[in-house]
Motif scaffolding. Structure first.
Motif, PDB file in Angstrom:
ATOM      1  N   LEU A   6       0.860  -1.184   0.000  1.00 25.60           N
ATOM      2  CA  LEU A   6       0.000   0.000   0.000  1.00 25.60           C
ATOM      3  C   LEU A   6       0.894   1.231   0.000  1.00 25.60           C
ATOM      4  CD1 LEU A   6      -2.644  -1.034   2.695  1.00 25.60           C
ATOM      5  CD2 LEU A   6      -3.096  -0.699   0.248  1.00 25.60           C
ATOM      6  N   PRO A   7       0.453   2.307  -0.649  1.00 25.18           N
ATOM      7  CA  PRO A   7       1.221   3.548  -0.576  1.00 25.18           C
ATOM      8  C   PRO A   7       1.173   4.119   0.839  1.00 25.18           C
ATOM      9  CG  PRO A   7      -0.547   3.691  -2.234  1.00 25.18           C
ATOM     10  CD  PRO A   7      -0.775   2.437  -1.448  1.00 25.18           C
ATOM     11  N   VAL A   8       2.166   4.942   1.159  1.00 23.94           N
ATOM     12  CA  VAL A   8       2.164   5.693   2.418  1.00 23.94           C
ATOM     13  C   VAL A   8       1.901   7.153   2.064  1.00 23.94           C
ATOM     14  CG1 VAL A   8       3.534   6.391   4.426  1.00 23.94           C
ATOM     15  CG2 VAL A   8       3.762   4.072   3.497  1.00 23.94           C
ATOM     16  N   ILE A   9       0.934   7.756   2.742  1.00 23.74           N
ATOM     17  CA  ILE A   9       0.528   9.135   2.430  1.00 23.74           C
ATOM     18  C   ILE A   9       1.669  10.105   2.766  1.00 23.74           C
ATOM     19  CG2 ILE A   9      -1.086  10.992   3.063  1.00 23.74           C
ATOM     20  CD1 ILE A   9      -3.184   8.742   3.581  1.00 23.74           C
ATOM     21  N   ASN A  10       1.909  11.031   1.850  1.00 23.38           N
ATOM     22  CA  ASN A  10       2.954  12.045   2.034  1.00 23.38           C
ATOM     23  C   ASN A  10       4.337  11.451   2.238  1.00 23.38           C
ATOM     24  OD1 ASN A  10       1.108  14.116   1.825  1.00 23.38           O
ATOM     25  ND2 ASN A  10       0.702  14.143   4.022  1.00 23.38           N
ATOM     26  N   GLY A  11       4.604  10.373   1.580  1.00 29.25           N
ATOM     27  CA  GLY A  11       5.932   9.786   1.731  1.00 29.25           C
ATOM     28  C   GLY A  11       6.306   9.044   0.477  1.00 29.25           C
ATOM     29  N   ALA A  12       7.585   8.841   0.299  1.00 27.01           N
ATOM     30  CA  ALA A  12       8.038   8.089  -0.856  1.00 27.01           C
ATOM     31  C   ALA A  12       7.922   6.592  -0.587  1.00 27.01           C
ATOM     32  CB  ALA A  12       9.481   8.455  -1.166  1.00 27.01           C
ATOM     33  N   ASP A  13       7.707   6.246   0.676  1.00 25.69           N
ATOM     34  CA  ASP A  13       7.696   4.842   1.079  1.00 25.69           C
ATOM     35  C   ASP A  13       6.496   4.099   0.518  1.00 25.69           C
ATOM     36  OD1 ASP A  13       9.645   5.762   2.688  1.00 25.69           O
ATOM     37  OD2 ASP A  13       8.640   5.289   4.585  1.00 25.69           O
ATOM     38  N   ILE A  14       6.658   2.810   0.425  1.00 21.23           N
ATOM     39  CA  ILE A  14       5.489   1.953   0.305  1.00 21.23           C
ATOM     40  C   ILE A  14       5.449   1.076   1.558  1.00 21.23           C
ATOM     41  CG2 ILE A  14       5.348   1.891  -2.211  1.00 21.23           C
ATOM     42  CD1 ILE A  14       6.570  -1.053  -1.743  1.00 21.23           C
ATOM     43  N   ALA A 134      -4.405   4.189   1.223  1.00 26.03           N
ATOM     44  CA  ALA A 134      -3.002   4.339   1.590  1.00 26.03           C
ATOM     45  C   ALA A 134      -2.912   4.471   3.109  1.00 26.03           C
ATOM     46  CB  ALA A 134      -2.423   5.571   0.914  1.00 26.03           C
ATOM     47  N   ILE A 135      -1.700   4.242   3.630  1.00 23.03           N
ATOM     48  CA  ILE A 135      -1.479   4.305   5.079  1.00 23.03           C
ATOM     49  C   ILE A 135      -1.047   5.716   5.466  1.00 23.03           C
ATOM     50  CG2 ILE A 135      -0.177   3.330   7.022  1.00 23.03           C
ATOM     51  CD1 ILE A 135      -1.479   1.079   5.602  1.00 23.03           C
ATOM     52  N   GLN A 136      -1.687   6.233   6.492  1.00 22.81           N
ATOM     53  CA  GLN A 136      -1.197   7.491   7.070  1.00 22.81           C
ATOM     54  C   GLN A 136      -0.357   7.137   8.286  1.00 22.81           C
ATOM     55  OE1 GLN A 136      -3.932  10.840   7.472  1.00 22.81           O
ATOM     56  NE2 GLN A 136      -3.063  11.254   9.497  1.00 22.81           N
ATOM     57  N   ARG A 137       0.910   7.560   8.259  1.00 27.14           N
ATOM     58  CA  ARG A 137       1.790   7.264   9.397  1.00 27.14           C
ATOM     59  C   ARG A 137       1.262   7.946  10.639  1.00 27.14           C
ATOM     60  NH1 ARG A 137       7.878   5.787   8.391  1.00 27.14           N
ATOM     61  NH2 ARG A 137       7.488   5.144  10.530  1.00 27.14           N
ATOM     62  N   GLY A 138       1.414   7.293  11.785  1.00 29.88           N
ATOM     63  CA  GLY A 138       0.993   7.920  13.035  1.00 29.88           C
ATOM     64  C   GLY A 138       0.905   6.905  14.145  1.00 29.88           C
ATOM     65  N   GLY A 139       0.952   7.408  15.354  1.00 35.60           N
ATOM     66  CA  GLY A 139       0.879   6.544  16.525  1.00 35.60           C
ATOM     67  C   GLY A 139      -0.488   6.631  17.183  1.00 35.60           C
ATOM     68  N   LEU A 140      -0.625   5.947  18.300  1.00 34.92           N
ATOM     69  CA  LEU A 140      -1.921   5.906  18.979  1.00 34.92           C
ATOM     70  C   LEU A 140      -2.406   7.301  19.373  1.00 34.92           C
ATOM     71  CD1 LEU A 140      -1.580   2.738  21.247  1.00 34.92           C
ATOM     72  CD2 LEU A 140      -2.922   2.989  19.161  1.00 34.92           C
ATOM     73  N   ASP A 141      -1.460   8.206  19.711  1.00 31.51           N
ATOM     74  CA  ASP A 141      -1.858   9.573  20.083  1.00 31.51           C
ATOM     75  C   ASP A 141      -2.552  10.287  18.917  1.00 31.51           C
ATOM     76  OD1 ASP A 141      -0.679   9.060  22.460  1.00 31.51           O
ATOM     77  OD2 ASP A 141       1.126  10.250  22.074  1.00 31.51           O
ATOM     78  N   ASP A 142      -2.143   9.914  17.702  1.00 31.21           N
ATOM     79  CA  ASP A 142      -2.710  10.570  16.519  1.00 31.21           C
ATOM     80  C   ASP A 142      -4.153  10.141  16.249  1.00 31.21           C
ATOM     81  OD1 ASP A 142      -0.324  12.029  15.724  1.00 31.21           O
ATOM     82  OD2 ASP A 142       0.522  10.047  15.343  1.00 31.21           O
ATOM     83  N   LEU A 143      -4.584   9.073  16.888  1.00 32.67           N
ATOM     84  CA  LEU A 143      -5.961   8.605  16.703  1.00 32.67           C
ATOM     85  C   LEU A 143      -6.971   9.679  17.071  1.00 32.67           C
ATOM     86  CD1 LEU A 143      -6.354   5.015  18.192  1.00 32.67           C
ATOM     87  CD2 LEU A 143      -6.945   5.747  15.884  1.00 32.67           C
ATOM     88  N   PHE A 213      -9.169  12.037   8.308  1.00 35.46           N
ATOM     89  CA  PHE A 213      -8.239  11.214   7.515  1.00 35.46           C
ATOM     90  C   PHE A 213      -8.287  11.714   6.079  1.00 35.46           C
ATOM     91  CE2 PHE A 213      -6.818   7.502   5.153  1.00 35.46           C
ATOM     92  CZ  PHE A 213      -5.806   6.984   5.953  1.00 35.46           C
ATOM     93  N   SER A 214      -7.113  11.909   5.480  1.00 39.88           N
ATOM     94  CA  SER A 214      -7.080  12.649   4.216  1.00 39.88           C
ATOM     95  C   SER A 214      -7.630  11.884   3.015  1.00 39.88           C
ATOM     96  CB  SER A 214      -5.650  13.099   3.921  1.00 39.88           C
ATOM     97  OG  SER A 214      -4.807  11.976   3.794  1.00 39.88           O
ATOM     98  N   GLN A 215      -7.599  10.563   3.043  1.00 40.32           N
ATOM     99  CA  GLN A 215      -8.060   9.808   1.861  1.00 40.32           C
ATOM    100  C   GLN A 215      -9.420   9.177   2.082  1.00 40.32           C
ATOM    101  OE1 GLN A 215      -5.824   6.691   0.035  1.00 40.32           O
ATOM    102  NE2 GLN A 215      -4.269   8.088  -0.754  1.00 40.32           N
TER     103      GLN A 215
END
Ligand code: MN
Length: 226
Positions: A6-14, A134-143, A213-215
């Protein structure tokens, strides 16, 4: 080897997808709509194969072996670190990010499997049964920035729920799953569906969102018989 990612949002990573773990009956109201008592039946989990993964925007092929395909709108947790027997207090270290997914379900086959005491894979693990943003990076606090999960079918709202109403929290789910199964980077946990599951038909347009969530996850239901 096919590459499931899956793509990662705002990142070059997959995000390379490994296991797809799905939690059952994690919202009290949904447990009730399926005829269960949420107070006496703790959540459990099952798997979908990697081939169930579908990308945002992919067409959903209505399987020709079912007459009752239903949507289950779910918050998805992406795992970023390997671990077994993780305690709920340590669970935050294992979260890579979040996504919005649908646990598409052949309810007729699932009901038949329940009746016969058979596994659920035929009704749950078919190709394309796990569409995911796509995945948005973030931890539990970001929930905390996220609000309701909302699903529309042909522009009409059909499902809504809030992750705060889960019977088992995300740390508890990570603890419970990792008690039995090693969690590894690339694993996805579909955290269960709120109430309002319902049938889809060929020609439907589905749009799943999570406030904050952006997507949005969008898909069109098309016939498998072509
Ligand atoms: Mn589900």
């Amino acid at each position: 080897m096919p590459n499931y990612s899956l793509p990662v949002i705002n990142g070059a990573d997959i995000f390379p997808v490994h296991k797809i773990i799905c939690i059952g009956r994690n919202y009290a109201e949904h447990a009730r709509e399926m005829g269960h008592d949420p107070d006496r039946e703790p959540p459990f989990f099952f798997f979908k194969p990697q081939s169930a993964l579908a990308q945002n925007g992919d067409d959903f092929y209505y399987p020709d072996f079912s007459h009752q395909v239903e949507h289950e709108l779910e918050l998805v947790v992406a795992i970023g670190k390997s671990g077994t027997k993780i305690s709920a207090t340590d669970a935050a270290d294992y979260v890579f990010g979040f996504a919005v997914g649908l646990d598409m379900t052949c309810r007729d086959l699932q009901k038949e499997a329940k009746k016969l005491g058979r596994p659920w894979e035929l009704g749950k693990g078919f190709d394309g049964s796990a569409p995911c943003t796509a995945i948005q990076r973030g931890g539990l606090d970001d929930l905390e920035q996220f609000g309701d999960l909302v699903l529309t079918r042909n522009g009409r709202e059909v499902q809504r729920g809030n992750w705060r109403d889960m019977v088992w929290s995300i740390p508890e789910l990570i603890a419970q799953v990792s008690r039995y199964i090693k969690l590894e980077p690339g694993d996805l946990i579909f955290t269960g569906t709120p109430a309002g599951v319902g049938a889809v038909e060929v020609g439907d347009q589905l749009e799943a969102s999570l406030q904050g969530f952006s997507q949005h996850l969008t898909l069109r239901v098309v016939s498998d018989a072509q």
